[in-house]
Design a protein around this motif. Structure first.
Motif, mmCIF file in Angstrom:
data_model
loop_
_atom_site.group_PDB
_atom_site.id
_atom_site.type_symbol
_atom_site.label_atom_id
_atom_site.label_comp_id
_atom_site.label_asym_id
_atom_site.label_seq_id
_atom_site.Cartn_x
_atom_site.Cartn_y
_atom_site.Cartn_z
ATOM 1 N N GLN A 120 0.797 -1.226 0.000
ATOM 2 C CA GLN A 120 0.000 0.000 0.000
ATOM 3 C C GLN A 120 0.834 1.284 0.000
ATOM 4 O O GLN A 120 0.573 2.170 -0.807
ATOM 5 C CB GLN A 120 -0.998 -0.042 1.179
ATOM 6 N N PRO A 121 1.860 1.404 0.856
ATOM 7 C CA PRO A 121 2.648 2.639 0.810
ATOM 8 C C PRO A 121 3.588 2.768 -0.382
ATOM 9 O O PRO A 121 4.181 3.818 -0.571
ATOM 10 C CB PRO A 121 3.484 2.583 2.097
ATOM 11 N N LYS A 124 0.926 3.238 -6.438
ATOM 12 C CA LYS A 124 0.037 4.353 -6.723
ATOM 13 C C LYS A 124 -1.370 3.961 -6.254
ATOM 14 O O LYS A 124 -2.145 4.791 -5.778
ATOM 15 C CB LYS A 124 0.057 4.619 -8.230
ATOM 16 N N HIS A 125 -1.693 2.698 -6.409
ATOM 17 C CA HIS A 125 -2.987 2.174 -5.966
ATOM 18 C C HIS A 125 -2.876 0.664 -5.952
ATOM 19 O O HIS A 125 -2.024 0.096 -6.655
ATOM 20 C CB HIS A 125 -4.085 2.597 -6.950
ATOM 21 N N ASN A 126 -3.703 -0.022 -5.123
ATOM 22 C CA ASN A 126 -3.698 -1.470 -5.261
ATOM 23 C C ASN A 126 -5.102 -2.036 -5.132
ATOM 24 O O ASN A 126 -6.017 -1.384 -4.641
ATOM 25 C CB ASN A 126 -2.693 -2.149 -4.314
ATOM 26 N N ILE A 145 -4.380 3.778 -14.370
ATOM 27 C CA ILE A 145 -3.722 4.506 -13.289
ATOM 28 C C ILE A 145 -2.199 4.427 -13.423
ATOM 29 O O ILE A 145 -1.482 5.402 -13.223
ATOM 30 C CB ILE A 145 -4.170 3.945 -11.918
ATOM 31 N N ARG A 150 1.209 11.085 -13.232
ATOM 32 C CA ARG A 150 2.556 10.674 -12.851
ATOM 33 C C ARG A 150 2.542 9.148 -12.807
ATOM 34 O O ARG A 150 1.866 8.558 -11.957
ATOM 35 C CB ARG A 150 2.907 11.239 -11.477
ATOM 36 N N GLY A 180 -12.324 10.003 -8.231
ATOM 37 C CA GLY A 180 -11.315 10.617 -7.367
ATOM 38 C C GLY A 180 -9.963 10.790 -8.023
ATOM 39 O O GLY A 180 -9.010 11.244 -7.393
ATOM 40 N N TYR A 181 -9.843 10.412 -9.317
ATOM 41 C CA TYR A 181 -8.542 10.425 -9.982
ATOM 42 C C TYR A 181 -8.526 11.512 -11.041
ATOM 43 O O TYR A 181 -9.175 11.409 -12.066
ATOM 44 C CB TYR A 181 -8.275 9.060 -10.607
ATOM 45 N N ASP A 302 2.517 16.469 -10.511
ATOM 46 C CA ASP A 302 2.098 16.025 -9.186
ATOM 47 C C ASP A 302 2.067 17.213 -8.234
ATOM 48 O O ASP A 302 3.117 17.722 -7.845
ATOM 49 C CB ASP A 302 3.076 14.942 -8.681
#
Lengths: 559, 159
Positions: A120-121, A124-126, A145, A150, A180-181, A302
């Motif tokens: 997760q950290p 970009k997304h999982n 995504i 970026r 949200g993107y 970004d």
């Protein structure tokens, strides 16, 4: 049809041609179906980390999303370094991990690990795919995504029962629904005007360019911009090649091991135009000493990077190519001849040939310069991490954007060899030269197997100094030569390469260098050259930690 | 730069793990939060998350930009307390009637106090008010009168 077919068909819808996958217990339904889709080439690395780094380099060298796949548990955790590497350098990757079946998730099942929690950290997304009906949408979103805004790695975790679930029909969504993107495009008029105003007023401007220019394919617009306004351009490690190295306005790389003249130029500028970079600590040096007397314009896609490290006067939030075009339309022709004269003076005093003491033995820099001279102009270079990386950045004449593939943000050793696999798989007609040290080579040397099995004609150059060079250099300069845990007792690397059917030679002097590099340049097969260099060769220039760029060291006491 | 109280209002898609992502981000970027609340809005698919933190303006701008990058987050904005309406719910168990009366009779602080239950000589009360108003009101009581106190954290709304 089962979930595994849906996964493969979705990858094909995303125009995936090559993927790097390693099987395991829960991947078998997927690997079983592959034979029905010969148009998807599946490359087996010898370690999942090798697969992830190959996927990373595939993206960097083709601009197509790199795809890697592993099994659950240890297979997935082995991808982590490769994913973190992609995250730090803004690389478009989709990492697919297969997972234990949904009924046993959370029971510490065999080869179970909370991999979506772990990545997760660093993604970009999982996604965790709960049901097979979600799979096409998730794959479409993952690729979208990963490759837009970026770029960055997206991780998709698919339980094995979802892979085995039967499906009647394959329906691939036409649209993306991610409210949200948001992807910034063009900068607002007001900010553009302010930026142009600052540019028109400035006497000592510098264009500082990074990876963003290359990701956005904005080299032409950048060249137009600097030519029209007569602005010298300096780049970060990942921005190399954004402008041709022999462009008269190009002054190389700045930073901890960048050129002293580049550092002086940035330190003395009155305007920094940052384009597609994140003002990372390797190039700013001590932040409160960075460009103290300069205004800063920051062009980046970004928003979170703008103002994160450097204080910014004008923010240009948008895509490099689009915003540079906007700027070029408003830019007036101007000259900064005196400023350029000053930078050229600094360049004359501190260029590499001036500050490098001649050594009796062969140096890595000489070898890299020779490669730069004879290699095909559109070749690809992978570097590992440490001294070999810095010498590769300094001594090669970069002509194309994205010609150098290097682990910048994460600085992950072991990158070069698997990256060369990904670069070659994506560019069968180009020469790929994989440069590395004896430390980094051993971290992923099992990928010689991938090179052998797929007959990849990679030119491997190993700089052997018997040490973890960069750490040894710091120990020499800052820790009174206490070489703790940096001396490497090495095997006969040439024998190892030969065991993998790769012809291999040792280089100990200039004549051998010319002979074998010439041979490497001509051969259509993989080749391994082990170059013995000085164990205490150091990388210069150097900006010591917590020093500002004007404190660049060009000479070490004992040299 | 000076630290002050900021309230960050976040709207996000109602998906499992979103709150975890936001808090993980705050943790690894070393932001300490005064309070966090999360709950649904007039649209049951959209969640509102209110973060209260004590930080300087630059750091607040940074975390707002970082939270905005999370795919499920629809909007993120930071405010000073004076620019929003924020309220907090406190449940408190008091030892005796005297303490209860101190709160019920207070006119100085803008809080709503209601007695919920009486158990033996103890009283369970509900207090609703803006965070600092509640702090001031509670300081009227002596520590030995408070048996237990739980706070919900602020929830805020902006026009």
């Amino acid at each position: 049809m089962i979930g595994a077919d849906i996964l493969i068909k979705s990858l094909l819808k995303e125009k995936v041609e090559v993927m790097f996958g390693f099987p395991g217990g829960v991947t078998i339904p997927f690997h079983d179906r592959l034979k029905n889709y010969p148009q998807l080439k599946h490359i087996l690395p010898r370690h999942e980390q090798g697969g992830a780094m190959a996927a990373d380099a595939y993206f960097r060298s083709t601009s197509k999303v790199g795809v890697c796949l592993s099994t659950s548990g240890p297979g997935a955790t082995n991808l982590v370094s490769g994913i973190a590497n992609a995250y730090m350098d803004s690389v478009g990757m989709v990492a697919i991990t297969c997972q234990v079946a949904t009924p046993v998730i959370g029971t510490d099942a065999f080869q179970e690990v909370d991999i979506t929690g772990i990545t997760q950290p660093i993604t970009k997304h999982n996604y965790f795919v709960e049901k097979v009906e979600d799979l096409p949408r998730i794959i479409k979103e993952a690729f979208y995504i990963a490759s837009t805004g970026r770029p960055g790695p997206v991780h998709v975790d698919i339980p094995v029962d979802v892979l085995k679930a039967s499906v009647r029909k394959f329906v691939y969504p036409k649209k993306i629904n991610l409210p949200g993107y948001k992807i910034p495009q063009k900068a607002p008029e007001k900010n553009l005007r302010e930026a142009i105003n600052l540019i028109n007023k400035s006497l000592r401007p510098i264009a500082l360019v990074g990876h963003g220019v290359i990701l956005s394919k904005a080299s032409q617009e950048l060249e137009k911009f600097i030519k029209k306004a007569d602005i010298p351009v300096i780049s970060t490690l990942l921005g190399m090649g954004a402008v041709k190295h022999n462009n008269p306005l190009c002054f190389g790389m700045l930073g901890m091991h960048g050129m002293a003249y580049a550092n002086y130029a940035v330190h003395n500028a009155d305007l920094i135009i940052g384009i597609g970079l994140r003002f990372d600590d390797r190039i700013t040096g001590k932040l409160d000493g960075f460009a103290k007397d300069a205004h800063v314009i920051h062009l980046d896609i970004d928003a979170a990077e703008i103002g994160k490290n450097a204080l910014v006067n004008v923010a240009l939030l948008g895509d490099c190519k689009k915003v540079l075009t906007q700027l070029n339309n408003k830019l007036k022709k101007q000259e900064h001849r005196d400023w350029l004269k000053q930078i050229k003076l600094w360049q004359n005093e501190t260029k590499l040939s001036k500050i490098t003491n001649k050594k009796e033995h062969l140096t890595a820099q000489e070898v890299i310069r020779e490669i730069s001279r004879i290699a095909k102009k559109d070749c690809l270079i992978t570097s590992d991490v440490g001294q070999n990386q810095m010498w590769t950045a300094q001594a090669f004449n970069y002509q194309y954007p994205g010609q150098l593939l290097s682990s910048g943000g994460l600085g992950c050793m072991g990158y070069s060899l698997p990256a060369s696999v990904g670069a070659q798989m994506g560019n069968s007609r180009k020469q790929v030269w994989a440069l590395m040290g004896d430390g980094g080579f051993q971290m992923n040397m099992q990928e010689l197997g991938t090179i052998m099995a797929n007959k990849l004609p990679i030119k491997i150059i190993l700089f052997n100094n018997g040490y973890l060079g960069m750490v040894r250099q710091w120990q020499e300069i800052f820790y009174k030569k206490n070489y703790s845990a940096t001396k490497l007792i090495n095997p006969d690397f040439s024998k190892i390469a030969k065991a993998y059917n790769i012809e291999s030679y040792q280089i100990k002097n200039k004549q051998q260098m010319k002979k074998y590099l010439h041979q490497a340049n001509k051969t259509k097969k993989a080749i391994f050259l082990e170059v013995f260099i000085g164990p205490e060769d150091n990388v210069l220039p150097m900006v010591p930690p917590s020093a500002s760029l004007d404190k660049t060291i060009t000479k070490l006491n004992n040299e | 730069m000076n630290k002050e109280k900021f309230i960050i209002l976040i709207t996000a898609v109602n998906k499992a793990g979103v709150l975890n992502k936001i808090l993980s981000l705050c943790r690894r970027r070393r932001y300490s939060l005064v309070s966090v609340t999360a709950g649904s809005t007039e649209n049951k698919n959209i969640y509102n998350i209110t973060l209260v933190l004590f930080e300087n303006k630059n750091r607040v701008n940074q975390i707002v930009n970082q939270i905005n990058k999370i795919i499920e987050v629809l909007s993120t904005e930071s405010f000073l307390p004076k620019d929003v309406v924020d309220k907090e719910l406190i449940l408190i168990i008091l030892k005796n009637k005297k303490a209860v009366d101190i709160l019920l009779k207070n006119k100085e602080h803008d809080i709503n106090v209601r007695v919920l239950k009486k158990l033996d000589n103890n009283f369970i009360l509900e207090i609703i008010g803006e965070g600092t108003e509640v702090d001031h009101a509670l300081s009227l009581l002596s520590k030995k009168d408070i048996i237990k106190l739980v706070r919900s954290g602020s929830v805020a709304i902006k026009l």
